[in-house]
Design an enzyme around this catalytic site. Structure first.
Site, mmCIF file in Angstrom:
data_model
loop_
_atom_site.group_PDB
_atom_site.id
_atom_site.type_symbol
_atom_site.label_atom_id
_atom_site.label_comp_id
_atom_site.label_asym_id
_atom_site.label_seq_id
_atom_site.Cartn_x
_atom_site.Cartn_y
_atom_site.Cartn_z
ATOM 1 N N GLY A 90 12.926 66.741 -38.021
ATOM 2 C CA GLY A 90 11.967 67.730 -38.511
ATOM 3 C C GLY A 90 11.915 68.902 -37.561
ATOM 4 N NE ARG A 93 14.521 73.647 -30.361
ATOM 5 C CZ ARG A 93 15.447 73.959 -29.487
ATOM 6 N NH1 ARG A 93 15.108 74.587 -28.381
ATOM 7 N NH2 ARG A 93 16.688 73.649 -29.706
ATOM 8 C CE LYS A 113 16.599 76.569 -32.709
ATOM 9 N NZ LYS A 113 17.983 76.535 -33.194
ATOM 10 C CG ASP A 125 9.703 72.065 -24.095
ATOM 11 O OD1 ASP A 125 10.350 72.222 -25.151
ATOM 12 O OD2 ASP A 125 10.055 72.557 -23.002
ATOM 13 N N GLY A 126 8.721 71.681 -27.592
ATOM 14 C CA GLY A 126 8.484 72.670 -28.652
ATOM 15 C C GLY A 126 8.999 74.057 -28.329
ATOM 16 N NE ARG A 183 16.608 72.013 -40.901
ATOM 17 C CZ ARG A 183 16.897 72.501 -39.712
ATOM 18 N NH1 ARG A 183 17.877 71.982 -39.023
ATOM 19 N NH2 ARG A 183 16.188 73.486 -39.192
ATOM 20 C CG ASP A 252 19.958 66.994 -37.777
ATOM 21 O OD1 ASP A 252 20.894 66.181 -37.711
ATOM 22 O OD2 ASP A 252 19.524 67.621 -36.788
ATOM 23 C CG ASN A 253 22.030 70.728 -36.575
ATOM 24 O OD1 ASN A 253 20.811 70.830 -36.684
ATOM 25 N ND2 ASN A 253 22.606 70.322 -35.462
ATOM 26 C CG ASP A 262 19.596 74.023 -36.534
ATOM 27 O OD1 ASP A 262 18.857 75.012 -36.696
ATOM 28 O OD2 ASP A 262 19.155 72.883 -36.323
HETATM 29 P P1 AMP Z 1 18.868 70.561 -32.490
HETATM 30 O O1 AMP Z 1 19.736 69.835 -31.527
HETATM 31 O O2 AMP Z 1 18.343 71.873 -31.962
HETATM 32 O O3 AMP Z 1 19.479 70.701 -33.840
HETATM 33 O O4 AMP Z 1 17.569 69.671 -32.667
HETATM 34 C C1 AMP Z 1 17.563 68.340 -33.114
HETATM 35 C C2 AMP Z 1 16.137 67.885 -33.308
HETATM 36 O O5 AMP Z 1 15.416 67.930 -32.071
HETATM 37 C C3 AMP Z 1 15.332 68.757 -34.267
HETATM 38 O O6 AMP Z 1 14.424 67.922 -34.924
HETATM 39 C C4 AMP Z 1 14.632 69.706 -33.336
HETATM 40 O O7 AMP Z 1 13.462 70.252 -33.885
HETATM 41 C C5 AMP Z 1 14.319 68.801 -32.149
HETATM 42 N N1 AMP Z 1 14.210 69.558 -30.891
HETATM 43 C C6 AMP Z 1 15.206 70.130 -30.181
HETATM 44 N N2 AMP Z 1 14.735 70.699 -29.065
HETATM 45 C C7 AMP Z 1 13.398 70.503 -29.057
HETATM 46 C C8 AMP Z 1 12.339 70.847 -28.174
HETATM 47 N N3 AMP Z 1 12.561 71.527 -27.046
HETATM 48 N N4 AMP Z 1 11.098 70.466 -28.500
HETATM 49 C C9 AMP Z 1 10.854 69.765 -29.623
HETATM 50 N N5 AMP Z 1 11.798 69.399 -30.481
HETATM 51 C C10 AMP Z 1 13.058 69.761 -30.223
HETATM 52 MG MG MG Z 2 18.994 71.125 -35.599
#
Ligand code: AMP
Ligand code: MG
Length: 487
Positions: A90, A93, A113, A125-126, A183, A252-253, A262
């Protein structure tokens, strides 16, 4: 031209309800400031480019202010990550701020983002750091300029907010735009959590909003899946033809629209290397450059599995069968153009493969080779490019085959050949070291290099005066940069 407060919202995804997303407010960044904005992306919202320079722009996209009509939501999805299923992901962030429609009637999702924690943040940490936000901004706008479908980026907002990764960095936000943020993983989520009603609602939503022409077909969902297969085959053909390595092709990407989506540790190839792995945590090379082709099909199969409540397995299999032949036809067509060919012959595939093998063995710059090949007649160009190859006999044999093939293609004259080839062979691509230079300057507060690089990459096929340094092979330090996966 619109002012910022004149955007028109229509939040159709938010109206699907709480099973699909959660209302969350952005968490503001300290001292938000504009790093870079894309005039081309602003134009998609009919926004006057001058508004990017106003303080309220940085406040809006730095999480301080919100339009009254925006409905910020964190979306829930799941997905297959490196082949294994993760039941809940989900927007951890990012927030879908709302859907804006422009004067042409197009809807654009505004997605912020780095906007803080959400119910889907898990251990995160969002936040997003400046470096990864700049990379996403540059890549999405550069891909679009190359004619490769991608989510877009409106701006990057920098800040004083400290964010911890391997070291302390600064938080940033990137405002991403796409016609949809749905996605493959959205469909997987409702399938694996056994929520057929919501899954049907989601499928109707995507069909009505993004594939309305499929309604006319006897089996609308099947027609939609076929279209998704086709778009992905076309997209991945473009990645392969232009040397783009996504790096994290988890489901998910993968966008339901077949656009590049993504951005993580992506890279454009410098030297041609079919086995290139841009993601340093991808130890097995699952997402290596050449594996992107079969992984595209693997991801579509994962989506197909999630669509089994709506479409028969046989029909899904048949649609999946379209992927490889379509990919191959698209890829070959693009490569023919890159070689300056206007006709098709049976041996063209082999001509391309032989060339790539030679380039691989000699570490030839993938982008510059094709650009230079179009600079002059085929005979003169291959004579000049010969020096880049180690296997001279091999290259000479290829060059003879190529010259004969060009001669059969037709005599167009040098001018026409150059114009045609330069229109498809970029001079400027987002090389990792160029991004790295721009990021280093931005991290010390100088945003001019990010802005200049964005400008140059917005016209990748046009030779730009004074920009020679952006069309060079990387220096030694820039050849094998390890791009951190933390973002
Ligand atoms: P990503 O690798 O950016 O495609 O992220 C994979 C998952 O991890 C997604 O659900 C993102 O929202 C979550 N995510 C990545 N980085 C963070 C972060 N710093 N804080 C919270 N969720 C994250
Ligand atoms: Mg992603």
């Amino acid at each position: 031209m619109k002012a910022l407060d004149e955007l028109t919202f229509d939040n159709r995804f938010a109206r699907l309800g709480d099973a699909f997303s959660t209302h969350v407010l952005p968490e503001p960044l300290d001292a938000p400031r504009l790093v870079v904005a894309s005039e081309a992306a602003m134009a998609l919202l009919d926004l006057d480019p001058a508004v990017a320079q106003t303080p309220v722009f940085a406040e809006l996209f730095g999480g301080h202010k919100l339009w009254a009509e925006a409905e910020p939501r964190a979306m829930v999805y799941s997905g297959h990550q490196f082949g294994g299923y993760t039941p809940q992901l989900g927007d951890g962030r990012g927030l879908l701020l709302g859907e804006v429609y422009n004067e042409a009637g197009e809807h654009w999702d505004l997605h912020l983002k780095g906007a803080g924690m959400t119910p889907y943040s898990r251990m995160g940490d969002g936040r997003a750091v400046l470096r990864s936000s700049i990379r996403e901004f540059l890549a999405s706008e550069a891909l679009h300029a190359l004619g490769i479908p991608s989510s877009r980026a409106l701006c990057v907002i920098g800040s004083d907010t400290p964010v911890w990764r391997e070291k302390q960095e600064r938080g940033a936000m990137v405002l991403r735009m796409a016609h949809s943020h749905i996605r493959f993983g959205h469909f997987e989520y409702f399938y694996y959590t056994k929520k057929p009603e919501q899954q049907a609602l989601l499928a109707e939503h995507v069909l009505n909003l993004h594939y309305p022409e499929c309604r006319e077909q006897p089996e609308p969902y099947l027609a939609m899946f076929r279209e998704i297969v086709e778009r992905n085959a076309e997209l991945i053909a473009k990645w392969q033809a232009y040397g783009f390595c996504h790096g994290v092709m988890n489901t998910d990407n993968m966008s339901i629209l077949g656009i590049t989506f993504d951005f993580g540790p992506f890279a454009f190839l410098d030297d041609f290397d079919a086995h290139f792995i841009c993601n340093h945590s991808d130890h097995e090379g699952r997402y290596s450059f050449s594996n992107q082709v079969p992984i595209g099909q693997w991801n579509l199969s994962a989506l197909a599995q999630a669509l089994t409540p709506f479409i028969s397995v046989d029909a899904l299999k048949e649609a999946l069968g379209l992927y490889l032949p379509l990919y191959q036809a698209n890829y070959l067509d693009l490569m023919r153009r890159r070689l300056g060919l206007t006709t098709a012959e049976d041996d063209d595939q082999q001509l391309v493969e032989r060339l790539l093998k030679l380039m691989q063995n000699s570490g030839v710059d993938y982008t510059l080779f094709f650009r230079r090949l179009g600079d002059e007649s085929a005979a003169l160009a291959v004579a000049r490019l010969r020096d880049d190859f180690v296997d001279l006999a091999g290259f000479d044999a290829w060059a003879e085959q190529y010259k004969a093939r060009v001669a059969r293609d037709g005599d167009y004259g040098e001018e026409q050949r150059r114009a045609r080839m330069h229109a498809v062979n970029p001079l400027y691509i987002l090389r990792n070291y160029l991004a790295q230079n721009a990021i280093a300057a931005a991290e010390s507060g100088d945003y001019s290099e990010v802005r200049r690089l964005h400008e140059v990459l917005s016209k990748p096929f046009e030779e730009q005066a004074g920009m020679e340094q952006y069309a060079q092979r990387p220096p030694d330090w820039g050849k094998h940069l390890e791009i951190s996966c933390s973002s």
